[in-house]
Design a protein around this motif. Structure first.
Motif, PDB file in Angstrom:
ATOM      1  N   ALA A  92       0.843  -1.208   0.000  1.00  0.00           N
ATOM      2  CA  ALA A  92       0.000   0.000   0.000  1.00  0.00           C
ATOM      3  C   ALA A  92       0.875   1.254   0.000  1.00  0.00           C
ATOM      4  O   ALA A  92       0.594   2.217  -0.718  1.00  0.00           O
ATOM      5  N   GLN A  93       1.947   1.215   0.793  1.00  0.00           N
ATOM      6  CA  GLN A  93       2.863   2.375   0.822  1.00  0.00           C
ATOM      7  C   GLN A  93       3.466   2.615  -0.553  1.00  0.00           C
ATOM      8  O   GLN A  93       3.543   3.750  -1.026  1.00  0.00           O
ATOM      9  N   LEU A  94       3.879   1.526  -1.185  1.00  0.00           N
ATOM     10  CA  LEU A  94       4.493   1.636  -2.514  1.00  0.00           C
ATOM     11  C   LEU A  94       3.508   2.198  -3.539  1.00  0.00           C
ATOM     12  O   LEU A  94       3.807   3.164  -4.247  1.00  0.00           O
ATOM     13  N   MET A  95       2.317   1.603  -3.575  1.00  0.00           N
ATOM     14  CA  MET A  95       1.334   1.987  -4.599  1.00  0.00           C
ATOM     15  C   MET A  95       0.905   3.446  -4.450  1.00  0.00           C
ATOM     16  O   MET A  95       0.716   4.152  -5.433  1.00  0.00           O
ATOM     17  N   GLN A  96       0.780   3.867  -3.194  1.00  0.00           N
ATOM     18  CA  GLN A  96       0.320   5.244  -2.976  1.00  0.00           C
ATOM     19  C   GLN A  96       1.362   6.251  -3.440  1.00  0.00           C
ATOM     20  O   GLN A  96       1.011   7.328  -3.910  1.00  0.00           O
ATOM     21  N   LEU A  97       2.630   5.912  -3.314  1.00  0.00           N
ATOM     22  CA  LEU A  97       3.665   6.814  -3.835  1.00  0.00           C
ATOM     23  C   LEU A  97       3.748   6.720  -5.360  1.00  0.00           C
ATOM     24  O   LEU A  97       3.988   7.716  -6.045  1.00  0.00           O
ATOM     25  N   MET A  98       3.527   5.519  -5.886  1.00  0.00           N
ATOM     26  CA  MET A  98       3.550   5.354  -7.348  1.00  0.00           C
ATOM     27  C   MET A  98       2.405   6.143  -7.995  1.00  0.00           C
ATOM     28  O   MET A  98       2.543   6.648  -9.107  1.00  0.00           O
ATOM     29  N   ALA A  99       1.287   6.256  -7.279  1.00  0.00           N
ATOM     30  CA  ALA A  99       0.151   7.016  -7.810  1.00  0.00           C
ATOM     31  C   ALA A  99       0.446   8.514  -7.863  1.00  0.00           C
ATOM     32  O   ALA A  99      -0.363   9.304  -8.340  1.00  0.00           O
ATOM     33  N   LYS A 100       1.600   8.894  -7.341  1.00  0.00           N
ATOM     34  CA  LYS A 100       2.028  10.300  -7.448  1.00  0.00           C
ATOM     35  C   LYS A 100       3.127  10.435  -8.496  1.00  0.00           C
ATOM     36  O   LYS A 100       3.734  11.498  -8.625  1.00  0.00           O
TER      37      LYS A 100
END
Lengths: 317, 239
Positions: free
Chosen positions: A290-298
């Motif tokens: 979740a941490q990874l994906m949320q940063l990737m979404a930026k």
């Protein structure tokens, strides 16, 4: 600061390394209680009101006792600098620290081995904290590529005392690291042990943190974070023993693996009092998705996001 | 223009989304309205690339982006305000908002978005984005992050959840700011009052689009339909 004439160059060499590494050189000032060790020599010693440091040179190292009187509250930390500026060799340091009642002190312990290629460092510290006193002990390191380090710290915290131990080795090679910390807590005593370690290449890391919650309503929080890359190995053991009435302990270990690293964590909780309460939390594996994906979404790539997360996890104290 | 074409999504042989079509035009505010379990967040994740549809396509300006990664979609200007933003140990709010220094943001821009999300800049910029923040504070910081990205398409998944009574004003300020910079907003909610703040709405229930149109009209339908929802009949308890 008392500096022996024939040791000025070694003293200056250590100050230069502090400057180069961005460490605080004001720690060498006269207002700071300090012992500065280079190899098996004491190259600087300074005492301030309420603090008595006595050093003794022993075979391959230094033994020192640090005594803090009752009701002492220091505005500056006590500086324990252990340096070894050669490539190869062996060093052992022994610290016996006694803190009186109702005192408040912070230790900054620096291990400075920047040129080490084949160097073994053994450190043993015994810390006794009097009733109502609070001690913070922060360990920081500047290591060369080849340091084999074995560190053992045994702490006894008196009634209503507090001990915070922080160990950080995140910017330099761990190579071969064995860290053991154990704390015995009297009534209403509190401890927090936090370790952050990065292991790369073929580094081998062993961390053992133990809390004996002997006293009534004693509290312990043990937290270890290890990031292991490449072929590094890490083994983390967190132990808590709930012996006193209403004692509460929490152990937490987070290990992140990248590459072929091999890590394990062993939490051990043992309660011998039905009113004591112990909990543990452990995670091991890759970075939280979740941490990874949320940063990737930026707009960050997976590697960029992982880099930012790891940087945060390993941030110093 | 962002389009969902015949999107179906199944998870463990359970159909969550069924043949959904949606169109989001530039600079317009949309809501996807529906009860809990309707599939709203799944649609948000499909647009962002977190979930791949079992069938159908996601089109951006007629380009098929269904197979693009989350990062690639973000680089095309799509972003998502997560319903439950993650916590990051050791990362300050300022580092988080600037993506570790990758996003070039001036202090005045930072102050501006802090003002919009209702947090004092000085008190928060050096705090860590970790467990020390409350759910509401974390949500506001996440919203600030979305605003700083100046996206073409901002999917806001329940932006009011976890917030206090000032949430409504916060959403007003957010929509106003995003409208000003030309962002298309896709607001996901189960509250009709929040949906009414947008221009157009899709009412989703049971993984299907039940109604679409001007928000006022869709909200009225939603109010009438919920309570005698035809999709509730024969569906599992977690609907």
């Amino acid at each position: 600061m008392i500096i022996k004439m024939d040791r000025v160059k070694e003293y200056e060499a250590l100050v230069n390394i502090y400057e180069k590494e961005g460490l605080d050189i004001s720690l060498f000032g006269d207002r700071i209680a300090a012992i500065i060790i280079s190899g098996d020599k004491i190259v600087g010693l300074n005492n301030v009101e309420g603090v008595e440091i006595v050093g003794e040179e022993i075979e391959n190292g230094v033994k020192a006792s640090v005594k803090i009187r009752d009701n002492v509250e220091l505005p500056f930390p006590i500086h324990l600098c252990t340096g070894f500026l050669k490539n190869e060799g062996y060093q052992r340091v022994i610290f016996d620290i006694t803190v009186g009642k109702n005192s408040k002190v912070k230790f900054l312990s620096h291990c400075i081995f920047p040129y080490a290629k084949d160097f073994t460092h053994d450190a043993y510290a015994r810390i006794t904290i009097g009733e109502g006193s609070a001690v913070i002990y922060e360990d920081e390191h500047v290591h060369g590529e080849g340091v084999k380090m074995r560190s053992k710290t045994e702490v006894k915290v008196g009634k209503k005392g507090r001990y915070t131990g922080k160990f950080s080795l995140t910017k330099y090679r761990a190579k071969e690291l064995k860290v053991e910390m154990s704390v015995e807590l009297d009534d209403y005593a509190v401890t927090e042990l936090v370790s952050k370690i990065k292991a790369v290449k073929d580094d081998s890391v062993e961390v053992k943190e133990v809390a004996y919650l002997n006293g009534r309503s004693s509290r312990a929080n043990l937290k270890t974070t290890v990031i292991a890359f490449d072929n590094a190995r890490a083994n983390v053991v967190n132990e808590a023993y709930g012996l006193g009435e209403y004692a509460k302990g929490h152990v937490e270990c987070h290990e992140i693996v990248k590459g072929n690293a091999d890590v394990q964590t062993v939490p051990l909780l043992r309660v011998r009092n039905d009113k004591a309460e112990l909990t543990h939390e452990a995670s091991i594996g890759r970075i939280n998705e979740a941490q990874l994906m949320q940063l990737m979404a930026k707009g960050l790539t997976e590697d960029e996001a992982a880099g930012l997360i790891i940087r945060g996890l390993l941030r110093g104290f | 223009m962002l389009c969902l074409r015949n999107i179906t999504y199944e998870d463990k042989n359970r159909r969550i989304i069924e043949n959904v079509n949606m169109t989001f035009r530039e600079g317009i505010t949309y809501s996807i309205l529906g009860p809990n379990g309707a599939g709203k967040s799944t649609l948000a994740h499909i647009i962002m690339g977190v979930k791949k549809p079992t069938e159908g396509k996601v089109l951006l300006d007629e380009r098929d982006i269904t197979e693009l990664s989350i990062t690639e979609r973000a680089k095309l200007g799509i972003t998502l305000l997560w319903q439950e933003p993650a916590r990051y140990e050791g990362i300050t709010v300022e580092e988080y908002l600037t993506l570790g220094g990758k996003l070039n943001v001036s202090e005045s821009e930072l102050r501006r978005v802090f003002e919009i999300v209702g947090l004092p800049y000085e008190l928060y910029c050096h705090r860590f984005v970790d467990k020390s923040l409350s759910g509401g504070e974390r949500k506001r910081i996440e919203l600030a992050s979305v605003l700083l990205l100046k996206p073409k398409y901002a999917i806001l998944d329940e932006p009011d959840s976890g917030l206090d009574i000032t949430a409504s004003d916060l959403i007003d300020r957010t929509l106003k700011y995003l409208g000003k910079i030309g962002t298309t907003v896709i607001l996901i909610t189960h509250y009709e009052k929040i949906a009414k703040k947008t221009e157009f709405s899709y009412f989703v229930c049971g993984g299907k689009v039940v109604r679409k149109g001007f928000s006022e009209e869709v909200v009225e339908y939603y109010k009438r339909a919920c309570g005698k929802c035809p999709f509730l009949e024969g569906m599992s308890d977690d609907h």
